[in-house]
Design a protein around this motif. Structure first.
Motif: not given
Length: 288
Positions: A4-6, A233-234, A245-250, A263-264
């Protein structure tokens, strides 16, 4: 494995001229064709978010108003989180006391006391990213939304709040006076049950504490059976931090402030140079 990508909108998937580049579009389509779900996660209302995305023929779900509203690819409402009515008068009193202009978001509509404030909002977002705002295009976009009835100008919010105070998703405050914004933010943070964020140096975004991008993305992922470690997330600003801060890949945009980049897990190029497309392509190369 990203499933999933947000993606944020302003300063992220949208170029400075508020369009989605061909490279960004192609990368999203490639992700979808490889079984990856893509969702928009924006501070915009659905009516503001849908246009630029649908114009490119993209079929995406939407997390709007910083997580206060979730809609599927057909625009059907899946979840809604409003500000408690008891908090609205306190919020507006604080903003009025610090001379902060503000807008109210209800359903797909934006209520403002000044159309010029709406135009200035998007100009500020571009300036916060150290970019030259396309003023004429911004003005045209806002006036088109006014003509379609998505933006409503009122002389006073009193009647609206009295009648529909329990339906307000977000209060959006703007000012060019940073000290006034900081003072208002400090006062608002003393009110329990609220989330105070911003999408640029000149604004405040006020929602229910449970209406944050990170919470909404996590709930959306859970509904699809996707763990947050498999979410990418991007974004570029402080209202993206809760999902970063919640995503596995920021991924932080190149035009993001230093605190967001810190933070990424990765930094891509700016929204002027297809940062979203490049970040997605990198993930696809790894997975495919």
């Amino acid at each position: 494995m990203i499933r999933l990508i947000a993606i944020d909108m302003d300063g992220t998937i949208l170029s400075p001229d508020h369009s989605i580049s061909t490279k960004n579009k192609q990368a999203i389509l490639a992700a979808q064709s490889n079984g990856i779900e893509v969702v928009i996660a924006t501070g915009r209302s659905f009516s503001e978010a849908f246009g630029p995305v649908s114009d490119e023929g993209l079929n995406l779900s939407y997390i709007c108003l910083n997580g206060a509203e979730v809609r599927d690819e057909f625009g059907e409402l899946l979840a809604a989180t409003h500000i408690a009515k008891n908090d609205i008068n306190e919020i507006t009193s604080i903003l009025d006391a610090h001379t902060i202009d503000y807008q109210l978001f209800i359903d797909t509509l934006i209520y403002t006391k000044s159309i010029k404030d709406q135009i200035d909002t998007f100009i500020q977002l571009a300036e916060a990213a150290n970019q030259i705002p396309p003023v004429d295009k911004i003005r045209q976009e806002v006036m088109e939304r006014v003509e379609k009835g998505f933006i409503v100008q009122l002389d006073s919010f009193d009647k609206l709040i009295n009648q529909r105070g329990n339906e307000i998703y977000k209060v959006f405050g703007t000012s060019y006076n940073r000290q006034q914004l900081d003072n208002a933010r400090n006062a608002l943070q003393l009110l329990p049950g609220l989330a105070i964020s911003s999408s640029g140096a000149g604004n405040l975004e006020i929602t229910n504490h449970n209406a944050q991008k990170g919470i909404a993305v996590e709930q959306y992922a859970n509904s699809k059976g996707i763990a947050m470690e498999n979410v990418m997330v991007i974004g570029d600003s402080y209202n993206d931090l809760s999902m970063m801060v919640r995503a596995g890949h920021a991924v932080a945009m190149g035009n993001a402030p230093a605190a967001i980049k810190a933070a990424c897990t990765e930094i891509t190029t700016t929204n002027e140079y297809d940062g979203v497309g490049l970040a997605i392509e990198a993930i696809l190369q790894q997975q495919v």
